[in-house]
Write a protein that holds these residues in place. Structure first.
Motif, PDB file in Angstrom:
ATOM      1  N   ARG A 131     133.953  41.977  52.264  1.00  0.00           N
ATOM      2  CA  ARG A 131     134.190  41.294  50.987  1.00  0.00           C
ATOM      3  C   ARG A 131     133.568  39.912  51.091  1.00  0.00           C
ATOM      4  NH1 ARG A 131     137.737  42.875  47.217  1.00  0.00           N
ATOM      5  NH2 ARG A 131     138.502  40.822  46.672  1.00  0.00           N
ATOM      6  N   LYS A 135     132.361  36.198  48.619  1.00  0.00           N
ATOM      7  CA  LYS A 135     132.261  35.438  47.378  1.00  0.00           C
ATOM      8  C   LYS A 135     130.781  35.203  47.079  1.00  0.00           C
ATOM      9  CE  LYS A 135     133.665  31.097  45.245  1.00  0.00           C
ATOM     10  NZ  LYS A 135     134.366  29.821  45.465  1.00  0.00           N
ATOM     11  N   GLU A 169     127.820  33.207  45.947  1.00  0.00           N
ATOM     12  CA  GLU A 169     127.480  31.783  45.885  1.00  0.00           C
ATOM     13  C   GLU A 169     126.084  31.648  45.291  1.00  0.00           C
ATOM     14  OE1 GLU A 169     128.608  29.542  49.356  1.00  0.00           O
ATOM     15  OE2 GLU A 169     129.788  31.229  50.092  1.00  0.00           O
ATOM     16  N   ASP A 229     130.433  46.613  44.835  1.00  0.00           N
ATOM     17  CA  ASP A 229     131.472  47.300  44.070  1.00  0.00           C
ATOM     18  C   ASP A 229     131.061  48.734  43.720  1.00  0.00           C
ATOM     19  OD1 ASP A 229     133.154  45.176  44.294  1.00  0.00           O
ATOM     20  OD2 ASP A 229     132.929  44.480  42.227  1.00  0.00           O
ATOM     21  N   ARG A 267     123.930  42.219  39.809  1.00  0.00           N
ATOM     22  CA  ARG A 267     125.153  41.566  39.332  1.00  0.00           C
ATOM     23  C   ARG A 267     125.619  42.164  38.009  1.00  0.00           C
ATOM     24  NH1 ARG A 267     121.936  37.483  39.929  1.00  0.00           N
ATOM     25  NH2 ARG A 267     122.467  36.558  37.914  1.00  0.00           N
ATOM     26  N   LYS A 293     129.077  43.904  37.272  1.00  0.00           N
ATOM     27  CA  LYS A 293     129.836  42.974  36.415  1.00  0.00           C
ATOM     28  C   LYS A 293     130.382  41.809  37.238  1.00  0.00           C
ATOM     29  CE  LYS A 293     131.054  46.363  32.893  1.00  0.00           C
ATOM     30  NZ  LYS A 293     130.473  47.598  33.349  1.00  0.00           N
ATOM     31  N   LYS A 294     129.515  41.228  38.061  1.00  0.00           N
ATOM     32  CA  LYS A 294     129.891  40.113  38.932  1.00  0.00           C
ATOM     33  C   LYS A 294     128.950  38.938  38.703  1.00  0.00           C
ATOM     34  CE  LYS A 294     133.171  42.235  41.189  1.00  0.00           C
ATOM     35  NZ  LYS A 294     134.551  41.855  41.080  1.00  0.00           N
ATOM     36  N   GLU A 295     129.521  37.742  38.805  1.00  0.00           N
ATOM     37  CA  GLU A 295     128.741  36.515  38.664  1.00  0.00           C
ATOM     38  C   GLU A 295     129.072  35.570  39.808  1.00  0.00           C
ATOM     39  OE1 GLU A 295     126.224  36.001  36.758  1.00  0.00           O
ATOM     40  OE2 GLU A 295     126.494  37.902  35.709  1.00  0.00           O
ATOM     41  N   GLY A 341     130.675  32.939  41.975  1.00  0.00           N
ATOM     42  CA  GLY A 341     132.087  32.572  42.069  1.00  0.00           C
ATOM     43  C   GLY A 341     133.003  33.773  42.201  1.00  0.00           C
ATOM     44  N   ASP A 342     132.535  34.967  41.793  1.00  0.00           N
ATOM     45  CA  ASP A 342     133.348  36.178  41.915  1.00  0.00           C
ATOM     46  C   ASP A 342     133.331  36.679  43.355  1.00  0.00           C
ATOM     47  OD1 ASP A 342     133.760  36.109  39.180  1.00  0.00           O
ATOM     48  OD2 ASP A 342     132.290  37.681  38.722  1.00  0.00           O
ATOM     49  N   VAL A 343     134.391  37.391  43.723  1.00  0.00           N
ATOM     50  CA  VAL A 343     134.457  38.064  45.017  1.00  0.00           C
ATOM     51  C   VAL A 343     134.184  39.544  44.766  1.00  0.00           C
ATOM     52  CG1 VAL A 343     135.954  38.691  46.952  1.00  0.00           C
ATOM     53  CG2 VAL A 343     136.065  36.390  45.982  1.00  0.00           C
ATOM     54  N   ALA A 344     133.390  40.150  45.630  1.00  0.00           N
ATOM     55  CA  ALA A 344     133.041  41.560  45.455  1.00  0.00           C
ATOM     56  C   ALA A 344     133.160  42.300  46.779  1.00  0.00           C
ATOM     57  CB  ALA A 344     131.619  41.681  44.912  1.00  0.00           C
TER      58      ALA A 344
END
Length: 163
Positions: free
Chosen positions: A7, A9, A11, A47, A71, A75-77, A79-82
């Motif tokens: 996992r 984050k 950056e 994900d 991304r 559906k991640k940007e 700052g999100d954790v994946a």
């Protein structure tokens, strides 16, 4: 190759989103690849969405860059954790030139000269970018951007100048 799970984050450095790999994961990828220098081709999941990418050392740190299609699919940007999975990918990466981009270069001798003077890794990056585009409107729009970029008249592939 066994996929290694972790996992992280998301950056950003400059305009480029990325994740750091935990040291243990990084060491396992090095073992799989049989090297810890240069670019390391990997297969990855973010994900659950599969992609191929290249693990790169930049500014003293190994980074896994996440382009826009990756991304968006997850559906991640920033700052999100994946959840990620990664493994060394021994398959050689070949991205043929998109026919519309090739035609545009044939029609613009100056852009063609600049393109073929670029270092091979940047040529590959441009060709790879076109391979990710999903529809003809995107291809058409980006062919124009790419030619303008080669002529020094705009940004493309997160760069201001073709060098």
């Amino acid at each position: 190759m066994n996929m290694i799970k972790f996992r992280a984050k998301i950056e950003i450095i400059g305009v480029n989103p990325f994740v750091f790999l935990p040291n243990g994961v990084l060491q396992e990828v090095f073992m799989q690849a049989g090297k810890s220098k240069g670019k390391i081709p990997v297969k990855m999941k973010i994900d659950g969405h599969e992609f191929v990418q290249t693990l790169i050392k930049w500014s003293g740190s190994w980074r896994l860059y996440l382009n826009t299609p990756m991304r968006k699919a997850a559906k991640k940007e920033v700052g999100d954790v994946a959840d990620f999975e990664i493994a060394y990918d021994p398959i050689e990466r070949v991205y043929p030139m998109h026919p519309k981009f090739e035609k545009a270069l044939q029609e613009n001798e100056e852009a063609k000269k600049v393109f073929y003077r670029l270092r091979p890794s940047l040529q590959l990056e441009i060709n790879r970018y076109f391979s990710f585009l999903k529809n003809e409107a995107s291809v058409d729009r980006n062919v124009i951007k790419a030619v303008r970029f080669l002529l020094g008249k705009g940004r493309f592939v997160a760069r201001d100048r073709p060098e």
